[in-house]
Design a protein around this motif. Sequence first.
Motif, mmCIF file in Angstrom:
data_model
loop_
_atom_site.group_PDB
_atom_site.id
_atom_site.type_symbol
_atom_site.label_atom_id
_atom_site.label_comp_id
_atom_site.label_asym_id
_atom_site.label_seq_id
_atom_site.Cartn_x
_atom_site.Cartn_y
_atom_site.Cartn_z
ATOM 1 N N ALA A 1 4.654 5.044 -5.760
ATOM 2 C CA ALA A 1 4.702 4.791 -7.205
ATOM 3 C C ALA A 1 3.883 5.829 -7.950
ATOM 4 O O ALA A 1 4.264 6.294 -9.031
ATOM 5 N N ASN A 2 2.796 6.225 -7.347
ATOM 6 C CA ASN A 2 1.941 7.232 -7.945
ATOM 7 C C ASN A 2 2.711 8.519 -8.234
ATOM 8 O O ASN A 2 2.563 9.136 -9.282
ATOM 9 N N VAL A 3 3.563 8.893 -7.283
ATOM 10 C CA VAL A 3 4.351 10.110 -7.496
ATOM 11 C C VAL A 3 5.328 9.919 -8.648
ATOM 12 O O VAL A 3 5.465 10.766 -9.516
ATOM 13 N N LYS B 1 0.836 -1.193 0.000
ATOM 14 C CA LYS B 1 0.000 0.000 0.000
ATOM 15 C C LYS B 1 0.882 1.258 0.000
ATOM 16 O O LYS B 1 0.665 2.200 -0.776
ATOM 17 N N ASN C 1 6.987 -0.940 -11.663
ATOM 18 C CA ASN C 1 6.042 -2.044 -11.817
ATOM 19 C C ASN C 1 6.643 -3.367 -11.377
ATOM 20 O O ASN C 1 5.927 -4.261 -10.919
ATOM 21 N N LYS D 1 2.427 1.766 -3.346
ATOM 22 C CA LYS D 1 1.489 2.280 -4.364
ATOM 23 C C LYS D 1 1.433 3.798 -4.306
ATOM 24 O O LYS D 1 1.451 4.469 -5.333
ATOM 25 N N GLU D 2 1.398 4.315 -3.085
ATOM 26 C CA GLU D 2 1.364 5.777 -2.952
ATOM 27 C C GLU D 2 2.600 6.408 -3.562
ATOM 28 O O GLU D 2 2.537 7.400 -4.273
ATOM 29 N N LEU E 1 5.143 7.949 -11.178
ATOM 30 C CA LEU E 1 4.554 7.744 -12.503
ATOM 31 C C LEU E 1 3.630 8.876 -12.931
ATOM 32 O O LEU E 1 3.418 9.070 -14.109
ATOM 33 N N ASN E 2 3.066 9.607 -11.983
ATOM 34 C CA ASN E 2 2.049 10.576 -12.388
ATOM 35 C C ASN E 2 2.354 12.025 -12.037
ATOM 36 O O ASN E 2 1.561 12.902 -12.346
ATOM 37 N N ASP E 3 3.476 12.266 -11.367
ATOM 38 C CA ASP E 3 3.747 13.641 -10.983
ATOM 39 C C ASP E 3 4.278 14.427 -12.186
ATOM 40 O O ASP E 3 5.124 13.941 -12.942
#
Lengths: 158, 126, 287, 634, 359
Positions: E184-186, E178, E259, E181-182, E188-190
């Motif tokens: 990874a979000n940064v 968990k 990933n 995931k948080e 991949l999406n920042d």
Amino acid sequence: MTYLKKSPWLLHYDASSCNGCDIEVLACLTPLYDVERFGIINTGNPKHADVFVVTGGVNEQNREVIRNIYEQMPEPKVVVAVGICAASGGVFRECSNISGGIDQLIPVDVYVPGCAARPESIIDGIVKSLEILEEKRIQMKERAKQKEQGRSPGGGER
Amino acid sequence: MKPENQELRVIDTAHLIGEVEDYRNKGYRLVNMSCTRAGEEFEISYSFELDLRFENIRIIIPLDADISSISGIYWGAFIYENEMHDLFGVHVRGMNIDFKGNLIRTTVPYSFRNPSFRGEGPCQDR
Amino acid sequence: MISLTNAILFLLLAPIIGGLVSGIDRKLTARMQGRVGPPILQPFYDVGKLLEKENLVVTTSQNFYILSYIVFIVVSGALFFAGGDLLLVIFAFTLAHIFLVLGAYASNSPYSFVGAERELIQIIAYEPMIILSAVGMFMVTKSFFVNEIAASELPLILYLPGVFIGFLMVFTIKLRKSPFDLSTSHHAHQELVKGVTTEFTGPNLAKIEIAHWYENVFLLGFVYLFFAFNPAIAIVAIIVAYLLEILIDNTFSRVKWQLTLKSAWIVAGMMGLVNLGVLYYLAGVLI
Amino acid sequence: MIELPFLIIFPAIAAVLLLFIANETLRNAVVKIAALLIGAGTIYAFFTYFQSGLQLFSVPFEPASQIMFVLELFIALYILYVGIQCRRYLAVLLIIIQSALLIYVESVFVMGIHPEFNLFIDQFSLIMAMIIGIIGTLICVYALRYMQTYHAHHPEIKDRRRLFFFMFFVFLSGMFGLVFSNNLLWVFFFWEITTLCSFILIGYSQTKEATNNAFLALEMNLLGGVAFAGALLYLLYVDPSGQFLGIEQLLTSGYAIALVPAVLIGFAGITKAALMPFSSWLVGAMVAPTPVSALLHSSTMVKAGVYVIVRFAPVYTGTMEGLIIGLVGGFTFLLASAIAISQSNAKKVLAYSTIANLGLIVACAGVGTYKLVWAAILLIIFHAIAKSLLFLCVGTVEHRIGSKDIEDMSGLIVRMPKIAVMMFIGIAGMFLAPFGMLISKWAAIEAFIEAQFGLIFVAILAFGGSITVMFWSKWMGKIISVIPSGEKVEDTVKKEKWFVLYLLTALTVIVCLIFPLISSTLIEPFVMSVYGQTARLSQDNIVIMAMMIFLLMLMPFSLLLYRDGVKHVPAYMGGRPTTTDMRFQGSMGITRETALSNYYFEDYFGEKRLLMAGTALCFGLILLAGVLLTGVIL
Amino acid sequence: MSRQIVMPFGPQHPVLPEPIHLDLVLEDETVVDVIPSIGYIHRGLETLVEKRQFPEYVYIAERTCGICSFIHGMTYCQGIERVMGLEVPERAHYLRTIWSEYSRLHSHLLWLGLFADSMGFENLFMNAWKHREFVLDVMEETTGGRVIQGSCKVGGVRRDIDQDTLKRMNADLKGFEKGLKEMANVFLNDDSVASRLRGVGVLSRNDAYVCGAVGPTGRGSGVPIDARMTGYAAYGELGFSPVVEQDGDCYARCAVRVNELFSSIEIIRQSIDRIPGGEIEVKVKGNPEGEYFSRSEQPRGELVHYVKGNGTKYLARSRIRTPTLTNIPPLVKMLQGCELADVPVIVLSIDPCIGCMER
């Protein structure tokens, strides 16, 4: 004053280590160990550093690099040899290209044992080195004072 | 565990370039080049892989012979060839990037060329 | 017109405030990163230590440039707090920074050289916006003098919201915070070791650090001017602005110089200019 | 009033004398004596007239106008001749149009007209005269040694120094005439003389490039000349009695008549001051020997362009046409500064910076409020001094190190310490507080805010000013970076050169210190007489700036503090072994030398790209002005 | 006059804890030429086969690299086992797989941290390393060592993990995932991260192939090489597929590694679920004779341990071909024409492990 002990800045150089000690040195900076609590910063620039943290043993290529970095650090400075390789060459002692520990080249003040050295012992080693740093500072100051006296007209012959 | 099959062919030095070009044309990638001293000769192995088929070719050359570079076929081969030169003293002709012995500087020149100690016995004293 | 008392107060208090702000900054940053962080007084320990260290230089003239740097930073800061002409203050600050840049150039080392070039990029990125801020303040208060701007009853922030946002943007550059810390600071070391400060040791580095403190206090003073109509709100605004900067620092990766220049010029410049344009044509109505 | 004819005629006499002197020693003596006399004459004129405000004079010598007309025809014939010879038909066409206009004007109108006052002097003319008389003559003296070395370095170039010094002094004479003439016909004559001087001096080396650039300059200046002639025609057409040919009479006549000629002459000024879209000739003119660049293309001749625009500034105030002229200046300032970032040739940087500053002056004059005119005149003064100093420094350096590339100037502080310090001061004078140029820019910002559409100009200044910081400081950085292996090469610089350089350096600093005095004795009375009100800096700021200058002068003494007790180490090179002579161990076992060079941002501030933008923009603006003007005329 | 800057990058450089040496030739901030040089930490440890008996050499092999130390040891052991024809118990294979994947997690997290640091994102660096400590705790608990484990031996593994611990490890993974995931979000999406990664250091599929890129470096360029597909250890019995991205830029390489974190967690879960009971080692008799190229997938890519025995206790030759070595030529390709600010990012995007590379 004893500011030196409160704000030692590190310079880390990987002489020829396997990376194990290096990442443990880095791990000291990260949240679990957080050496910035003690004012310790990894500077990455010899001209700003007080404590030279070396991992790994000496080989042909890095011989000059280590000496060069050491010379570019301003006084007072201490050297901490982290890991068994930096102390004696460790498991690589008998490798064809290793000539032994860091102390062949530059004076080492603190040896941190371990293969790989654990962050706890690295921090311990650095804290130990601060005492030596402080001593060196006092020596430096005295030297400067003597020089000053030597120069002033009433201060004896030169 | 499923051990993989590895093919190893010893070829003539003269055929090296042709064989390597063959692999390249078939779409194999270069996995490795390595040198081993066996007696008074060097065994030089080239490993290739395509879709998990792992194949090796080997040439055997005398200690002072030189080999031709395959870096014209596989661009990245220069790193192995320079390394081989620095550690074993194998001369490679025609590398695309030639470090001229400065890729790895060693205390003893060509330190892998002459093994200093081999066999049973005490090993702790230098 | 110019208050000597304020200037002297600035001379004495700014390093203390600046050091504390920097200490709090480090502490908060550490907390945001899940660390304990250094003591609040750590910046003072650092400077104290640096002053005790040996002075190594590549060339002797480095000392001169750094001394000039701190002297002019202090002079221009003092001028600001004494209530002097805002434009003159800004130009004096530029002069001081040029000395820092020259100090870096003097050593002729690749890292500080490239750091100096980048510092110049930063200067040209933030300077227009700072000047526009001063111009905006003039348009509202009809004066370039800090003491008159500060004494103004008008809520500048209401007239100059765009300018303020633009200013906050260059504030980040000025504070050498991520994402715009191109030339120095602890963040840029991945590219340039220590950028402009690479070749400065011990006492010289301490001077640079102290000059930063002075400068930060000046910048916070600049924020104050936007809210000068009510000191209480102004203090809150300063704190919020600084916290915002720390937050930005922690949530951005460093951008490249192109983006720095473009964003500073386009975003800040346009924000400021549109704001000023509106003000310019509504001037008769509003003020 | 004898000073004025003296200043106009004496240099011409000296010029003719120099044309016939082949002996070098004699020439040196003549040039120095003439320079001294001209300088003294200027100072004398200054002390005579600085308090008296505007003075008009009539010249008792009747045929003066006719002589000028004849000379003008000779000039036209000469240009026609070389134009046809070199197949530059644009120049031919322009000179034909211009001469036709002129002959028409002379034959139809002027024959019966004798304007009463042909000469005048006021504080603004005095300022210009001081620049010409002091800086101009200093450059002449400098040129003596420079040209000597120049020919020693370039044996392939034919030694035409007689012509060179002839043109130099003719030029001085022309400039004096230009600033002292009240009669626009006279102004036009002197205007043409400066065009001719510039043409010949740019083409001095007779190389293909030089000839081409000379013609480029000629064509663009002639374009302005045509506009100027058009203005004369218009004035005489409106009032055939010729009473508006006097500048003073025109300006005081009420502005309805003045607008058309003012804009036409403004256009001529734009071509002469090399604003966009005509900037290319000034850049091309840098092929000329450096004293030419210093004298004609930075401190004096291009100032003639802005001189006429500042003269007519009151006419522009508040008009759309004035705003457009201002905008042309403003955009030129912005874009030329940006282009300077991408240049590494020192003379080109100086050229672009000159164009930029002329643009700024025109921007001030075009908008034309009293505060802005005050700032514009300040800019003229400070720019003339600092820029000529810089040109001469570059010229000296060029002969010692054999390059005028800024990259080759690294470590100048070690190799030529005195020149480097002077250059440092010159550069500081161009953009740093508390030096002159910055004071003027600052004044301009404050003045623009209150002007109509001033916000555009404030933005231009804010951005352009910061860009200026970039290219100057990186140059500064280059000369002060300390290289250990530099060997000293400045001992061979001759004492005349030193004298000129020292004097100019001193002037740069002194003018900053005494500028309040200059302002109150010269600029403020002038602005007051034209506008009825004037601008000045507040007392506090002047005090603070004076303090800053003193502080700046004190700072170098701090170096004494560090005389000993400082340990030197080589620069940090990623830990690699480094020697003190800046070599380090590079990859592949090669020992490399540290190579550092400035950023140029070719992709962002490239010459071609920005020049195209600037040309299009300013050309459009000028067209717009033309359309508006046609509307006024009809 | 040239407008070039020669900038030394390394050996001492703050971005990498290890020394790599590049001479960067810059024009403005654009890199026009890169000349690499290595050898600062060359130890010559392969020569130690002359002085260490083959079972002892595992320790040396493990110390080829302190980050993926376990996989080095394992690959070496597998080579010897193959030469000697040893049948290693299934449980040992599964344990090796579990530790391998924990190593991968540890290595990728370490890399993500350094990578974030190279773009000047200090907070993310700290975050990544905070997560990494979780992995190190598991390592320490199960093997006794944080970074160098010493739990692999010829013929099996040295330690077993008891069933309760395995169960707990499995459960702990949930919270860990968990957190990842948080983070990874940064990555991949920042936007600010993407501005530093997208389109930077592009390595085309063909270049990746010609230069011999392996591991995430190759997979980021769409070359699906993953030595785990050969089915060594227990990988042949587990369900997974290589993570591949097509763009070939730094972002793609970063995405592959991010990933893979989740893929690794999945593999660990599967292994824990399926792990059989039984012995963890077999007895080793005799000396190796013969040669073998033992391949495995390190966090950085395909690793080859070539072992050649000559019937004595001392091997005739050990050759370690590490992924970083073969990723150096692609790196040189990538650096050409990039910007100075991109250099650290690109260098790190191949996840260089100089310690491995130079041995």
